[in-house]
Design a protein around this motif. Sequence first.
Motif, PDB file in Angstrom:
ATOM      1  N   ASN A 163       0.825  -1.204   0.000  1.00 18.72           N
ATOM      2  CA  ASN A 163       0.000   0.000   0.000  1.00 18.72           C
ATOM      3  C   ASN A 163       0.861   1.257   0.000  1.00 18.72           C
ATOM      4  O   ASN A 163       0.503   2.270  -0.617  1.00 18.72           O
ATOM      5  N   TRP A 164       1.981   1.207   0.679  1.00 17.29           N
ATOM      6  CA  TRP A 164       2.917   2.331   0.633  1.00 17.29           C
ATOM      7  C   TRP A 164       3.399   2.546  -0.804  1.00 17.29           C
ATOM      8  O   TRP A 164       3.415   3.675  -1.313  1.00 17.29           O
ATOM      9  N   MET A 165       3.764   1.463  -1.476  1.00 11.88           N
ATOM     10  CA  MET A 165       4.245   1.567  -2.849  1.00 11.88           C
ATOM     11  C   MET A 165       3.157   2.076  -3.792  1.00 11.88           C
ATOM     12  O   MET A 165       3.447   2.735  -4.799  1.00 11.88           O
ATOM     13  N   ALA A 166       1.896   1.773  -3.468  1.00  8.63           N
ATOM     14  CA  ALA A 166       0.765   2.214  -4.292  1.00  8.63           C
ATOM     15  C   ALA A 166       0.276   3.602  -3.900  1.00  8.63           C
ATOM     16  O   ALA A 166      -0.722   4.080  -4.431  1.00  8.63           O
ATOM     17  N   ARG A 167       0.965   4.229  -2.962  1.00 10.11           N
ATOM     18  CA  ARG A 167       0.572   5.560  -2.478  1.00 10.11           C
ATOM     19  C   ARG A 167      -0.841   5.553  -1.920  1.00 10.11           C
ATOM     20  O   ARG A 167      -1.655   6.416  -2.223  1.00 10.11           O
ATOM     21  N   GLY A 168      -1.097   4.542  -1.132  1.00  9.66           N
ATOM     22  CA  GLY A 168      -2.393   4.444  -0.451  1.00  9.66           C
ATOM     23  C   GLY A 168      -3.021   3.081  -0.591  1.00  9.66           C
ATOM     24  O   GLY A 168      -3.298   2.411   0.397  1.00  9.66           O
ATOM     25  N   GLY A 169      -3.268   2.650  -1.816  1.00 11.45           N
ATOM     26  CA  GLY A 169      -3.880   1.337  -2.013  1.00 11.45           C
ATOM     27  C   GLY A 169      -5.164   1.191  -1.214  1.00 11.45           C
ATOM     28  O   GLY A 169      -6.068   2.024  -1.288  1.00 11.45           O
ATOM     29  N   THR A 170      -5.242   0.140  -0.419  1.00  9.94           N
ATOM     30  CA  THR A 170      -6.474  -0.111   0.344  1.00  9.94           C
ATOM     31  C   THR A 170      -6.649   0.856   1.510  1.00  9.94           C
ATOM     32  O   THR A 170      -7.713   0.868   2.132  1.00  9.94           O
ATOM     33  N   TRP A 171      -5.619   1.653   1.802  1.00 10.79           N
ATOM     34  CA  TRP A 171      -5.809   2.703   2.824  1.00 10.79           C
ATOM     35  C   TRP A 171      -6.875   3.699   2.371  1.00 10.79           C
ATOM     36  O   TRP A 171      -7.460   4.399   3.191  1.00 10.79           O
ATOM     37  N   ARG A 172      -7.109   3.759   1.067  1.00 17.80           N
ATOM     38  CA  ARG A 172      -8.094   4.699   0.517  1.00 17.80           C
ATOM     39  C   ARG A 172      -9.505   4.113   0.480  1.00 17.80           C
ATOM     40  O   ARG A 172     -10.416   4.732  -0.072  1.00 17.80           O
ATOM     41  N   THR A 173      -9.684   2.921   1.044  1.00 17.54           N
ATOM     42  CA  THR A 173     -11.017   2.315   1.104  1.00 17.54           C
ATOM     43  C   THR A 173     -11.997   3.289   1.756  1.00 17.54           C
ATOM     44  O   THR A 173     -11.690   3.865   2.805  1.00 17.54           O
ATOM     45  N   PRO A 174     -13.175   3.525   1.157  1.00 11.95           N
ATOM     46  CA  PRO A 174     -14.132   4.465   1.738  1.00 11.95           C
ATOM     47  C   PRO A 174     -14.401   4.178   3.217  1.00 11.95           C
ATOM     48  O   PRO A 174     -14.643   3.029   3.602  1.00 11.95           O
ATOM     49  N   GLY A 175     -14.331   5.209   4.025  1.00 12.32           N
ATOM     50  CA  GLY A 175     -14.610   5.090   5.454  1.00 12.32           C
ATOM     51  C   GLY A 175     -13.417   4.699   6.299  1.00 12.32           C
ATOM     52  O   GLY A 175     -13.490   4.734   7.527  1.00 12.32           O
ATOM     53  N   VAL A 176     -12.314   4.313   5.688  1.00 11.84           N
ATOM     54  CA  VAL A 176     -11.129   3.897   6.426  1.00 11.84           C
ATOM     55  C   VAL A 176     -10.227   5.093   6.669  1.00 11.84           C
ATOM     56  O   VAL A 176      -9.983   5.899   5.763  1.00 11.84           O
ATOM     57  N   THR A 177      -9.743   5.232   7.898  1.00 12.83           N
ATOM     58  CA  THR A 177      -8.846   6.321   8.256  1.00 12.83           C
ATOM     59  C   THR A 177      -7.467   5.777   8.616  1.00 12.83           C
ATOM     60  O   THR A 177      -7.295   4.575   8.812  1.00 12.83           O
ATOM     61  N   ALA A 178      -6.514   6.683   8.754  1.00 11.27           N
ATOM     62  CA  ALA A 178      -5.170   6.285   9.167  1.00 11.27           C
ATOM     63  C   ALA A 178      -5.198   5.628  10.539  1.00 11.27           C
ATOM     64  O   ALA A 178      -4.421   4.698  10.811  1.00 11.27           O
ATOM     65  N   ASP A 179      -6.077   6.083  11.408  1.00 10.63           N
ATOM     66  CA  ASP A 179      -6.201   5.458  12.728  1.00 10.63           C
ATOM     67  C   ASP A 179      -6.693   4.015  12.607  1.00 10.63           C
ATOM     68  O   ASP A 179      -6.266   3.135  13.375  1.00 10.63           O
ATOM     69  N   ASP A 180      -7.594   3.764  11.647  1.00  9.18           N
ATOM     70  CA  ASP A 180      -8.056   2.399  11.418  1.00  9.18           C
ATOM     71  C   ASP A 180      -6.890   1.517  10.960  1.00  9.18           C
ATOM     72  O   ASP A 180      -6.757   0.370  11.394  1.00  9.18           O
ATOM     73  N   VAL A 181      -6.074   2.050  10.082  1.00  9.40           N
ATOM     74  CA  VAL A 181      -4.926   1.300   9.585  1.00  9.40           C
ATOM     75  C   VAL A 181      -3.979   0.982  10.737  1.00  9.40           C
ATOM     76  O   VAL A 181      -3.527  -0.162  10.893  1.00  9.40           O
ATOM     77  N   ARG A 182      -3.690   1.968  11.577  1.00 11.58           N
ATOM     78  CA  ARG A 182      -2.800   1.733  12.724  1.00 11.58           C
ATOM     79  C   ARG A 182      -3.369   0.653  13.648  1.00 11.58           C
ATOM     80  O   ARG A 182      -2.633  -0.215  14.125  1.00 11.58           O
ATOM     81  N   ALA A 183      -4.670   0.712  13.888  1.00 12.25           N
ATOM     82  CA  ALA A 183      -5.290  -0.260  14.786  1.00 12.25           C
ATOM     83  C   ALA A 183      -5.195  -1.676  14.229  1.00 12.25           C
ATOM     84  O   ALA A 183      -4.919  -2.633  14.973  1.00 12.25           O
ATOM     85  N   ARG A 184      -5.382  -1.819  12.912  1.00 13.19           N
ATOM     86  CA  ARG A 184      -5.337  -3.138  12.287  1.00 13.19           C
ATOM     87  C   ARG A 184      -3.912  -3.676  12.196  1.00 13.19           C
ATOM     88  O   ARG A 184      -3.696  -4.889  12.190  1.00 13.19           O
TER      89      ARG A 184
END
Length: 218
Positions: A163-184
């Motif tokens: 996702n880092w290489m894709a400059r977001g990738g699934t981090w851009r999933t609607p409703g998902v925040t950076a805090d959600d990513v950190r938690a997962r």
Amino acid sequence: MSDEPRRKLLAEKTPFPDGLDERLRAQLTFLVEVDRLKTVLRQSPLAAADRRENDAEHSWHLAMMVGVLAEHSDRPVDVGHTVQLVLVHDLVEIYAGDTPLYDSAAGADQEEREAAAADELFGLLPDDQARRMRALWDEFEERRTPEARFAKAMDRLQPLLLNWMARGGTWRTPGVTADDVRARKAVIGDASGSLWEAGRRLIDEGERRGWARTSPGE
């Protein structure tokens, strides 16, 4: 007894010849069946091509990561055993399908679906190997050993890198925040403080660059 019709196995398309040793027949049937893993698409994008990765590619990448990154484990791990864990962990998705990390609704029955798939798939093997495969899968899921915790850490770190290489990738999933990513992804820290520190830095920088949404009110 289940009323569900028996699944047609891949090996039945071109049956093995008569007279083959029955143990070997079961092993080869299983090995042909797990070829299905190559068809199970994940959400993560590839770094090297404009498409999503499949489960077999993901599992191979995890095995490579174990060999390269094992020195970062907070506790010593048996690399060979950990490689077995990452190679087995997603086989159940052949029958259960991939469950996206950020899809809570799809994850509601994930445990039940995957346990049933494990029974069916590993049951194709001779009994001793079926028990061994199921024990590896259970060990990964339960994360009670250093090897299982490190295997799980690799499972969460690998898509983070993609996702880092894709400059977001699934981090851009609607409703998902950076805090959600950190938690997962925080489970990485259960096995390696240094790898979680690095992973957190990537997420933080991704948020700063706008590749992951900042939580409302922040």
